[in-house]
Scaffold this motif. Structure first.
Motif, short mmCIF file in Angstrom:
data_model
loop_
_atom_site.label_atom_id
_atom_site.label_comp_id
_atom_site.label_asym_id
_atom_site.label_seq_id
_atom_site.Cartn_x
_atom_site.Cartn_y
_atom_site.Cartn_z
N ASN A 119 -7.37 43.50 7.11
CA ASN A 119 -7.48 44.95 7.37
C ASN A 119 -6.22 45.46 8.04
OD1 ASN A 119 -10.17 44.82 6.42
ND2 ASN A 119 -10.94 44.38 8.47
N SER A 120 -6.07 46.77 8.03
CA SER A 120 -4.90 47.41 8.67
C SER A 120 -3.60 46.75 8.24
CB SER A 120 -5.05 47.34 10.21
OG SER A 120 -6.24 47.97 10.62
N LEU A 121 -3.44 46.57 6.95
CA LEU A 121 -2.28 45.86 6.43
C LEU A 121 -0.99 46.63 6.69
CD1 LEU A 121 -3.91 44.49 3.20
CD2 LEU A 121 -2.71 43.10 4.90
N LYS A 122 0.07 45.86 6.91
CA LYS A 122 1.39 46.40 7.19
C LYS A 122 2.38 45.87 6.15
CE LYS A 122 0.38 45.97 12.16
NZ LYS A 122 0.85 45.38 13.45
N PRO A 123 3.49 46.58 5.96
CA PRO A 123 4.49 46.07 5.00
C PRO A 123 4.96 44.65 5.32
CG PRO A 123 4.94 48.35 5.54
CD PRO A 123 3.81 47.92 6.45
N GLU A 124 5.01 44.30 6.58
CA GLU A 124 5.44 42.94 6.96
C GLU A 124 4.42 41.86 6.61
OE1 GLU A 124 5.37 45.69 8.89
OE2 GLU A 124 4.79 45.17 10.97
N ASP A 125 3.24 42.26 6.15
CA ASP A 125 2.27 41.29 5.65
C ASP A 125 2.54 40.90 4.20
OD1 ASP A 125 -0.20 43.12 7.46
OD2 ASP A 125 0.68 41.20 8.04
N THR A 126 3.48 41.57 3.56
CA THR A 126 3.82 41.28 2.17
C THR A 126 4.32 39.85 2.03
OG1 THR A 126 4.33 43.58 1.63
CG2 THR A 126 5.35 41.87 0.26
N ALA A 127 3.67 39.09 1.16
CA ALA A 127 4.01 37.67 0.98
C ALA A 127 3.12 37.08 -0.11
CB ALA A 127 3.81 36.89 2.28
N VAL A 128 3.45 35.87 -0.50
CA VAL A 128 2.53 35.08 -1.30
C VAL A 128 1.65 34.31 -0.32
CG1 VAL A 128 2.27 33.23 -2.98
CG2 VAL A 128 4.16 34.87 -3.19
N TYR A 129 0.35 34.43 -0.49
CA TYR A 129 -0.61 33.79 0.41
C TYR A 129 -1.17 32.53 -0.25
CZ TYR A 129 -0.51 37.65 3.70
OH TYR A 129 -0.12 38.56 4.64
N TYR A 130 -1.17 31.45 0.53
CA TYR A 130 -1.65 30.15 0.05
C TYR A 130 -2.82 29.68 0.88
CZ TYR A 130 2.97 29.91 -2.17
OH TYR A 130 4.10 30.16 -2.91
N CYS A 131 -3.83 29.14 0.22
CA CYS A 131 -4.88 28.46 0.95
C CYS A 131 -4.57 26.95 0.93
CB CYS A 131 -6.25 28.74 0.38
SG CYS A 131 -6.48 28.28 -1.35
N ALA A 132 -5.09 26.25 1.92
CA ALA A 132 -4.79 24.83 2.05
C ALA A 132 -5.95 24.11 2.71
CB ALA A 132 -3.51 24.62 2.86
N ALA A 133 -6.10 22.85 2.36
CA ALA A 133 -7.15 22.01 2.92
C ALA A 133 -6.52 20.99 3.87
CB ALA A 133 -7.90 21.29 1.81
N SER A 134 -7.07 20.93 5.07
CA SER A 134 -6.54 20.04 6.10
C SER A 134 -6.96 18.59 5.88
CB SER A 134 -7.02 20.52 7.47
OG SER A 134 -6.62 19.63 8.48
N SER A 135 -6.27 17.72 6.59
CA SER A 135 -6.66 16.30 6.60
C SER A 135 -7.69 16.01 7.68
CB SER A 135 -5.42 15.44 6.84
OG SER A 135 -4.46 15.66 5.85
N SER A 136 -8.01 17.02 8.49
CA SER A 136 -8.97 16.82 9.58
C SER A 136 -10.04 17.91 9.56
CB SER A 136 -8.24 16.86 10.93
OG SER A 136 -7.84 18.19 11.23
N VAL A 137 -10.93 17.87 10.53
CA VAL A 137 -12.04 18.82 10.57
C VAL A 137 -11.71 20.08 11.37
CG1 VAL A 137 -13.73 16.97 10.33
CG2 VAL A 137 -13.06 17.75 12.62
N GLY A 138 -10.59 20.07 12.06
CA GLY A 138 -10.32 21.12 13.03
C GLY A 138 -9.55 22.31 12.51
N THR A 139 -9.10 23.15 13.45
CA THR A 139 -8.35 24.36 13.14
C THR A 139 -6.86 24.09 13.31
OG1 THR A 139 -8.69 25.06 15.43
CG2 THR A 139 -10.21 25.93 13.78
N ASP A 140 -6.28 23.39 12.38
CA ASP A 140 -4.88 23.03 12.46
C ASP A 140 -3.98 24.21 12.10
OD1 ASP A 140 -6.14 20.16 11.00
OD2 ASP A 140 -5.24 20.17 13.00
N TYR A 141 -2.80 24.27 12.72
CA TYR A 141 -1.84 25.33 12.39
C TYR A 141 -0.53 24.78 11.84
CZ TYR A 141 0.08 24.08 16.95
OH TYR A 141 0.60 23.39 18.00
N ALA A 142 -0.34 23.49 11.90
CA ALA A 142 0.91 22.89 11.41
C ALA A 142 0.81 22.60 9.92
CB ALA A 142 1.19 21.61 12.17
N ARG A 143 1.85 22.95 9.19
CA ARG A 143 1.86 22.69 7.75
C ARG A 143 1.62 21.22 7.44
NH1 ARG A 143 7.01 25.01 4.78
NH2 ARG A 143 6.02 23.75 3.16
N GLU A 144 2.13 20.36 8.30
CA GLU A 144 2.04 18.92 8.04
C GLU A 144 0.61 18.41 8.08
OE1 GLU A 144 5.79 20.33 9.19
OE2 GLU A 144 3.96 20.34 10.42
#
Length: 123
Positions: free
Chosen positions: A83-108
């Motif tokens: 919501n409330s999208l801004k021009p700086e939100d422009t990008a290609v968005y990717y979904c990804a599945a983690s190797s763990s059960v948690g809320t990871d933020y690192a690409r690795e």
């Protein structure tokens, strides 16, 4: 796990979009999931993540309060309500599945990636 993202498009500043990511393959409900984005000329960056049960979420500061990540394990799908999208939100968005059960933020921490969906916010 195979991931298929959709829901991107062109929207004006202040508008909303809802991205979806359908998963197939390994046990989806056992892993944390995340959304990342990549703007032209920039590195792929973390946007949001959700743990395996959906009880815990984590956001990058620039989208907190505007974006909401959720999941439906019965449908093997995660969502990103933007919501409330801004021009700086422009990008290609990717979904990804983690190797763990948690809320990871690192690409690795993410093992499987979808193909990406384009989000363009016009000013």
């Amino acid at each position: 796990v195979q991931l298929q993202a959709c829901g991107g498009g062109l929207v004006q500043t202040g508008g909303s979009l809802r991205l979806s990511c359908a998963a197939s393959g390994r046990a989806f409900e056992r892993y944390g999931m995340g959304w990342f984005r990549q703007a032209p000329g920039k590195e792929r960056e973390f946007v949001a993540s959700i743990n395996w049960t959906g009880s815990s979420t984590y956001y990058t500061a620039s989208v907190k309060g505007r974006f909401t990540i959720s999941r439906d394990n019965a449908k093997n799908t995660i969502y990103l309500q933007m919501n409330s999208l801004k021009p700086e939100d422009t990008a290609v968005y990717y979904c990804a599945a983690s190797s763990s059960v948690g809320t990871d933020y690192a690409r690795e921490s993410y093992r499987d990636w979808g193909q990406g969906t384009q989000v363009t916010v016009s000013s």
